[in-house]
Design an enzyme around this catalytic site. Structure first.
Site, short mmCIF file in Angstrom:
data_model
loop_
_atom_site.label_atom_id
_atom_site.label_comp_id
_atom_site.label_asym_id
_atom_site.label_seq_id
_atom_site.Cartn_x
_atom_site.Cartn_y
_atom_site.Cartn_z
CB CYS A 127 -5.10 3.37 -5.19
SG CYS A 127 -4.23 1.78 -5.25
CD GLU A 140 -6.77 0.77 -2.70
OE1 GLU A 140 -6.07 -0.06 -2.08
OE2 GLU A 140 -6.79 1.98 -2.42
CG HIS A 192 -2.14 -2.15 -9.67
ND1 HIS A 192 -3.05 -1.28 -9.14
CD2 HIS A 192 -1.22 -2.38 -8.69
CE1 HIS A 192 -2.71 -0.97 -7.91
NE2 HIS A 192 -1.60 -1.62 -7.60
N GLY A 206 -1.78 2.09 -7.30
CA GLY A 206 -2.58 2.27 -8.51
C GLY A 206 -2.10 3.44 -9.33
CB CYS A 213 -0.93 0.02 1.21
SG CYS A 213 -1.94 1.51 1.32
#
Length: 292
Positions: A231, A222, A173, A234, A75
Site C-alpha cells: 500500500c 486497505e 490512515h 500506507g 492510491c
C-alpha cells in the site's frame, strides 16, 4: 459490453487499468466489483481509470475504485502504474506527468532505472480533514506533542486496545507500531476498524515494525479491499508517523509483502516522495455483465 484493459502491479498491489481518455465508460459499482473479482473477473485490488483532465495544465485525470466498487481518493502504487501505462499506451511521451485525483494533484516521474517517483504531497494532520473524530477517545502525546490515539478495546478487553497514529495521505490512515508485523491480526482488526465511528469514511490500518531507523516492515489492511501485498499511501503514512514519533530517519525503505518502496520526508509541510516499481502483467478484453 466488451472493454479492453491492462493488468498491472506495483510491488504486488495489483490493478486493472482502463483507458478512458476518449470518454468515461460509465461503469457501475457492480461492474467495478466484477472486474476486481479474482474468480469471475480479472482480479485486482483497485480499478484505475485514466481520463482527460479538467484543466490544460494537467496531463490526465486519475480515478480509483476499490475492489468493493467504491471510488476512493488516492492510491500511491496505482499512481506509479499510471505513468508507466500512459507511456506504454502512447498517450504521452513525457517522463514526468501531472495528474488530478478526487481531491489533489500529483506529479509522477519515471526514473532511468524504470522505477517511478510520486510526489505524494504533504501529509495532513488536521483531524477533521483526515477525517477522524476523536470524541471519547484517550491519547498520549508523542515526542513533538503529536497525539497517539487509543482505539477502544474489542469485546470489552482492555488488553485489546490499539494505539494508533492518525493522518491522511489524501486518504485516511491509522498506523500501529509493534514488535512483529507478521503476527499482526489484520483479519481481526481491519474489518473492525471500518465500523468505528471515529473513522466516518473508513480507514487504512497499518501495522509497522521498525527493523532499524532506515528500514521498516509493513502490512496494511486497505478499506474496501482487505490486506494487500503493498500500500503506497500506507507506506508513506507509516514513515511519516515514524519520523514524527522519533523512530525513523528522513529516508526509509519499507518492506512490504510484495516488495520494497522508498519513502522520503523532510518533515513539516514538505511533500512525501515515494519511489518504487511499476509493472505491466498482461493486456486483454472482457465482456462485462449488464449493470443491475
Amino acid at each position: 459490453m466488451r472493454i479492453r484493459f491492462t493488468k498491472m502491479h506495483g510491488a504486488g498491489n495489483d490493478f486493472v487499468v482502463l483507458d478512458e481518455t476518449r470518454g468515461p465508460l460509465g461503469l457501475s459499482a457492480a461492474q467495478y466489483r466484477f472486474l476486481a473479482d479474482r474468480h469471475f473477473g480479472v482480479g485486482a485490488d483497485q480499478i484505475l481509470s485514466v481520463r482527460a483532465p479538467d484543466r490544460e495544465d494537467l496531463d490526465f485525470r486519475y480515478v480509483i475504485h476499490n475492489a468493493d466498487g467504491q471510488e476512493v481518493e488516492h492510491c500511491g502504487n496505482g499512481a506509479r502504474c499510471l505513468v508507466r501505462f500512459v507511456r506504454e499506451q502512447g498517450l504521452t511521451a513525457k517522463h514526468s506527468v501531472r495528474v488530478q485525483t478526487l481531491n489533489t494533484e500529483l506529479t509522477l516521474v519515471e526514473q532511468p532505472d524504470g522505477r517511478v517517483t510520486v510526489d505524494m504531497g504533504a501529509p495532513v494532520f488536521d483531524l477533521p480533514s483526515v477525517p477522524f473524530s476523536p470524541q471519547g477517545l484517550v491519547h498520549r502525546a508523542g515526542p513533538d506533542g503529536w497525539p497517539v490515539w487509543c482505539l477502544p478495546a474489542q469485546q470489552g478487553k482492555s488488553s485489546d486496545a490499539l494505539e494508533v497514529a492518525v493522518l491522511s495521505m489524501g486518504n485516511p490512515h491509522a498506523v500501529h507500531w509493534l514488535d512483529d508485523s507478521q503476527a499482526a491480526p489484520l483479519a481481526l482488526w481491519g474489518p473492525w476498524a471500518q465500523q468505528l465511528p471515529c473513522f466516518p469514511r473508513g480507514v487504512n490500518l497499518g501495522f509497522a515494525q521498525v527493523l532499524h531507523r532506515q528500514l521498516i516492515r509493513l502490512r496494511v489492511y486497505e478499506r474496501g479491499v482487505g490486506e494487500t501485498l503493498a500500500c503506497g499511501t500506507g507506506a508513506c503514512a507509516a514513515v511519516v508517523a515514524g519520523i514524527r514519533l522519533g523512530l525513523l530517519d528522513a529516508s526509509v525503505e519499507v518492506e512490504t509483502l510484495g516488495g520494497r518502496l522508498h519513502i522520503a520526508w523532510a518533515a513539516g509541510s514538505a511533500a512525501v516522495l515515494m519511489t518504487g516499481p511499476a509493472q505491466t502483467v498482461f493486456e486483454g478484453a472482457i465482456d462485462l455483465p449488464e449493470s443491475p
